[in-house]
Design a protein around this motif. Structure first.
Motif, mmCIF file in Angstrom:
data_model
loop_
_atom_site.group_PDB
_atom_site.id
_atom_site.type_symbol
_atom_site.label_atom_id
_atom_site.label_comp_id
_atom_site.label_asym_id
_atom_site.label_seq_id
_atom_site.Cartn_x
_atom_site.Cartn_y
_atom_site.Cartn_z
ATOM 1 N N GLY A 54 39.339 87.640 -1.686
ATOM 2 C CA GLY A 54 38.924 86.596 -2.610
ATOM 3 C C GLY A 54 38.785 85.237 -1.937
ATOM 4 N N TRP A 55 37.918 84.403 -2.490
ATOM 5 C CA TRP A 55 37.694 83.059 -1.968
ATOM 6 C C TRP A 55 38.807 82.125 -2.399
ATOM 7 C CZ3 TRP A 55 34.532 81.575 1.710
ATOM 8 C CH2 TRP A 55 33.392 82.334 1.978
ATOM 9 N N SER A 56 39.088 81.175 -1.519
ATOM 10 C CA SER A 56 40.070 80.147 -1.853
ATOM 11 C C SER A 56 39.742 78.874 -1.094
ATOM 12 C CB SER A 56 41.482 80.614 -1.494
ATOM 13 O OG SER A 56 42.418 79.574 -1.724
ATOM 14 N N ILE A 57 39.974 77.746 -1.723
ATOM 15 C CA ILE A 57 39.751 76.452 -1.069
ATOM 16 C C ILE A 57 41.027 75.953 -0.411
ATOM 17 C CG2 ILE A 57 39.128 74.036 -1.443
ATOM 18 C CD1 ILE A 57 37.306 74.921 -3.688
ATOM 19 N N VAL A 63 39.899 83.835 -5.850
ATOM 20 C CA VAL A 63 38.938 84.354 -6.824
ATOM 21 C C VAL A 63 38.092 85.426 -6.136
ATOM 22 C CG1 VAL A 63 36.997 83.800 -8.326
ATOM 23 C CG2 VAL A 63 38.847 82.153 -8.029
ATOM 24 N N LYS A 64 38.093 86.625 -6.708
ATOM 25 C CA LYS A 64 37.360 87.739 -6.122
ATOM 26 C C LYS A 64 36.022 87.941 -6.831
ATOM 27 C CE LYS A 64 41.531 90.354 -4.886
ATOM 28 N NZ LYS A 64 42.253 91.630 -5.076
ATOM 29 N N VAL A 199 36.169 88.011 -10.739
ATOM 30 C CA VAL A 199 37.352 88.609 -11.344
ATOM 31 C C VAL A 199 38.569 87.841 -10.846
ATOM 32 C CG1 VAL A 199 36.338 90.899 -11.566
ATOM 33 C CG2 VAL A 199 37.558 90.304 -9.483
ATOM 34 N N SER A 200 39.648 87.893 -11.597
ATOM 35 C CA SER A 200 40.844 87.163 -11.200
ATOM 36 C C SER A 200 41.448 87.755 -9.944
ATOM 37 C CB SER A 200 41.875 87.187 -12.321
ATOM 38 O OG SER A 200 42.208 88.528 -12.642
ATOM 39 N N GLY A 201 42.052 86.880 -9.090
ATOM 40 C CA GLY A 201 42.625 87.312 -7.835
ATOM 41 C C GLY A 201 43.932 88.057 -8.019
#
Length: 201
Positions: A54-57, A63-64, A199-201
């Motif tokens: 999943g992406w993250s800042i 967040v996937k 979708v939620s991580g």
């Protein structure tokens, strides 16, 4: 041979460019044997990273992407990289006579492919899609690609270094514009034709 050239580009690029100049592969060979493999690296890495991690800042709140949403996006990105290499190669071939070059289109494709190799390899960073990490790796790859471009043009194009510098700068401009264009097209594509489902991580 391609793997050897890739390794040589990391350790002694000037010598490696001379060896590449003496090998004249067809356009089909370069795309099917080299670009096809290189373009798969960031496409597959992004698919795995965005669907499994999943992406993250900030390193939290991942967040996937849904697998069925990420798959067509990865495929589109894969072929977009093919198109990017082809377009830059065409521009190099179109501009070369202005700077005194007389090489075949196949050599222009080789120049574009080997110059972009660090960018393709940096796609492995997408396996861990943390924003600051990916940006850092990407910037390092861009810097080394620019170095390869400026060392490779006078060798491949067989032109004096003063004209090669101007030619390299022109190619760099085309490359950056192509990159920005691909990013813009990707945003448009993801918001219209291939909408992404999170979708939620």
């Amino acid at each position: 041979m391609f793997i050897q050239h890739m390794m040589g580009m990391m350790y002694h690029p000037k010598t490696e460019w001379s060896q590449i100049r003496n090998e004249h592969y067809s356009v089909a060979h370069i795309f099917l044997q080299q670009v096809s493999m290189l373009a798969a690296i960031p496409a597959i890495a992004m698919f795995i990273g965005t669907t499994q991690i999943g992406w993250s800042i900030t390193g939290t709140d991942y967040v996937k992407l849904d697998v069925m949403s990420a798959l067509p996006a990865a495929i589109a990105f894969y072929f977009a990289m093919w198109a990017g290499v082809a377009f830059i190669s065409y521009c190099v071939h179109w501009m070369e006579k202005t700077y005194g070059g007389t090489i075949a289109f196949e050599d222009c494709v080789s120049l574009a492919t080997y110059t972009a190799t660090p960018l393709f390899l940096s796609g492995l960073a997408a396996l861990y899609p943390l924003l600051w990490f990916n940006v850092g790796v990407g910037l390092c790859a861009v810097c080394y690609s620019v170095y390869l471009l400026y060392t490779g043009v006078p060798v491949i194009m067989k032109i004096p270094e003063d004209r090669a510098f101007m030619f390299s700068t022109s190619i760099l401009t085309v490359g950056l514009c192509t990159l920005v264009g691909m990013l813009a097209a990707t945003v448009i594509l993801w918001s219209t034709v291939i909408p992404l489902n999170y979708v939620s991580g």
